[in-house]
Write a protein that holds these residues in place. Sequence first.
Motif, short mmCIF file in Angstrom:
data_model
loop_
_atom_site.label_atom_id
_atom_site.label_comp_id
_atom_site.label_asym_id
_atom_site.label_seq_id
_atom_site.Cartn_x
_atom_site.Cartn_y
_atom_site.Cartn_z
N THR A 196 13.57 -3.57 6.31
CA THR A 196 14.60 -4.55 5.79
C THR A 196 15.52 -3.56 4.78
O THR A 196 14.98 -2.72 4.04
CB THR A 196 14.32 -5.91 4.92
OG1 THR A 196 13.51 -5.23 3.94
CG2 THR A 196 13.51 -6.79 6.00
N ARG B 13 2.68 -3.22 13.85
CA ARG B 13 3.83 -2.23 14.21
C ARG B 13 3.46 -0.78 14.66
O ARG B 13 4.38 -0.22 14.91
CB ARG B 13 4.70 -2.09 13.19
CG ARG B 13 5.00 -3.67 12.42
CD ARG B 13 5.94 -4.34 13.41
NE ARG B 13 5.85 -5.94 13.15
CZ ARG B 13 6.68 -6.27 12.32
NH1 ARG B 13 7.88 -5.64 11.69
NH2 ARG B 13 6.66 -7.64 12.10
N MET C 147 0.73 -1.18 0.24
CA MET C 147 -0.11 -0.13 -0.20
C MET C 147 0.89 1.26 0.01
O MET C 147 0.65 2.27 -0.84
CB MET C 147 -0.92 0.11 1.11
CG MET C 147 -2.18 1.02 1.04
SD MET C 147 -3.16 0.79 -0.31
CE MET C 147 -3.04 2.18 -1.19
N1 LIG Z 1 -2.70 -3.89 0.57
C1 LIG Z 1 -3.86 -3.07 0.63
O1 LIG Z 1 -4.67 -3.36 -0.56
C2 LIG Z 1 -4.17 -2.15 1.55
C3 LIG Z 1 -5.54 -1.52 1.15
C4 LIG Z 1 -5.74 -0.58 2.21
C5 LIG Z 1 -5.20 -0.46 3.47
N2 LIG Z 1 -4.16 -1.12 3.74
C6 LIG Z 1 -3.35 -1.06 4.94
O2 LIG Z 1 -1.87 -0.78 4.59
C7 LIG Z 1 -1.16 -1.24 5.82
C8 LIG Z 1 -0.01 -1.71 5.12
O3 LIG Z 1 -0.53 -3.00 4.24
P1 LIG Z 1 0.60 -3.69 3.17
O4 LIG Z 1 -0.39 -4.47 2.47
O5 LIG Z 1 1.23 -2.41 2.61
O6 LIG Z 1 1.71 -4.39 4.25
P2 LIG Z 1 3.04 -4.82 3.62
O7 LIG Z 1 3.32 -5.06 2.19
O8 LIG Z 1 3.56 -5.95 4.49
O9 LIG Z 1 4.26 -3.40 4.07
C9 LIG Z 1 4.43 -3.23 5.51
C10 LIG Z 1 5.64 -2.57 5.37
O10 LIG Z 1 6.06 -2.23 6.86
C11 LIG Z 1 7.38 -2.24 6.85
N3 LIG Z 1 7.95 -2.35 8.36
C12 LIG Z 1 7.53 -3.54 9.01
N4 LIG Z 1 8.04 -3.17 10.40
C13 LIG Z 1 8.51 -2.01 10.39
C14 LIG Z 1 9.12 -1.10 11.23
N5 LIG Z 1 9.46 -1.56 12.44
N6 LIG Z 1 9.56 0.26 10.78
C15 LIG Z 1 9.59 0.36 9.60
N7 LIG Z 1 8.78 -0.30 8.71
C16 LIG Z 1 8.19 -1.37 8.99
C17 LIG Z 1 7.77 -3.52 6.07
O11 LIG Z 1 9.07 -3.36 5.73
P3 LIG Z 1 9.94 -4.39 4.79
O12 LIG Z 1 9.25 -4.54 3.45
O13 LIG Z 1 11.35 -3.99 4.79
O14 LIG Z 1 9.83 -5.76 5.51
C18 LIG Z 1 6.72 -3.03 4.72
O15 LIG Z 1 7.43 -2.36 3.77
C19 LIG Z 1 -1.91 -2.06 6.62
O16 LIG Z 1 -2.35 -1.72 7.83
C20 LIG Z 1 -3.07 -2.63 5.49
O17 LIG Z 1 -4.38 -2.57 6.47
C21 LIG Z 1 -3.62 -2.06 2.80
#
Ligand SMILES: NC(=O)c1ccc[n+]([C@@H]2O[C@H](COP(=O)([O-])OP(=O)(O)OC[C@H]3O[C@@H](n4cnc5c(N)ncnc54)[C@H](OP(=O)(O)O)[C@@H]3O)[C@@H](O)[C@H]2O)c1
Length: 269
Positions: free
Chosen positions: A36, A73, A11
């Motif tokens: 990472t 997180r 996202m």
């Molecule tokens: N995906 C969708 O369609 C969507 C739609 C609406 C809302 N959302 C919301 O968006 C949020 C993120 O979802 P996502 O799908 O983008 O998740 P994701 O792909 O797993 O991305 C999470 C990110 O957080 C980073 N991270 C983890 N621990 C961290 C820390 N301590 N400090 C800094 N960065 C850290 C990860 O880093 P690394 O990559 O380096 O591990 C990764 O870049 C969620 O809350 C979700 O509900 C998602």
Amino acid sequence: MKIGFIGCGNMGEAILKGLLESNVVDASQIFVHTKTEQRREALKKRYQINIENSNHLVAAQADILFLATKPDRYEQVIQEIKDVLDQSKTVISITPSFTLKTLGALVDHKTNVIRTIPNTPSLVGLGMTGISHEETVDKKTLNLIIELFSSFGEVMIVSEDKLPILSSLSGSSPAFSYLFMKAFVDYGLANGFTLEESVKLISTSVVGASQMVSTQNFPIETLINNVCSKGGSTIEGVNSLQENHLENLVKEALDKTTKRFLEMMKEKN
Ligand SMILES: NC(=O)c1ccc[n+]([C@@H]2O[C@H](COP(=O)([O-])OP(=O)(O)OC[C@H]3O[C@@H](n4cnc5c(N)ncnc54)[C@H](OP(=O)(O)O)[C@@H]3O)[C@@H](O)[C@H]2O)c1
């Protein structure tokens, strides 16, 4: 204006790419930290943005700060950055889990907090973002946030109680659409079309159908009827989907996503 990303996965990258492609901000204005090194390097290579070694360094520089980690997180990263937050900054949540009240308490009410539900088509400039905010957010800040999200799609401001349903309708629905489209692509592949041809046939038709729904003043039933000539082929397919209760299946899936959204909120507030 400097924009920070704490975390930048699916996202976060969709928002980041949307912002860069709309030219509303330049890569030099974007500051990112992810967990990472591998991911940080990949983002740097792809977008030439500023990569920082800590969330704290990102937050210290950013005027607008996207919290783009998974919800588990949030508390940890907010702790890491809290001492540099102040009224000049705005923190944007993109997760279902935290209410404005909880987010406000987490940041010790030191800064504006905005709750958003974006979706991944932001990646191609066709996002849909729901936004809720506290009354205390000033007009200038709100207009800036609207401008940022509008640069890669549509924006709808809603009261916070509407976010769970909005999330099902626009946050989750792209996944449902992909599933539906996959069935068409598989059908094309099984019947002599290439992947490229099958994708083109269904994706173009879905874009066209979307435009018909959003621009024509017909009820959707009329649009369905307009494709279903009596004795023709389409009506056979529509009848089959109705006999198999497609609409009930979709409503059931939406109820499940809304229920899960509410559970996630209950866990964190
Ligand atoms: N995906 C969708 O369609 C969507 C739609 C609406 C809302 N959302 C919301 O968006 C949020 C993120 O979802 P996502 O799908 O983008 O998740 P994701 O792909 O797993 O991305 C999470 C990110 O957080 C980073 N991270 C983890 N621990 C961290 C820390 N301590 N400090 C800094 N960065 C850290 C990860 O880093 P690394 O990559 O380096 O591990 C990764 O870049 C969620 O809350 C979700 O509900 C998602």
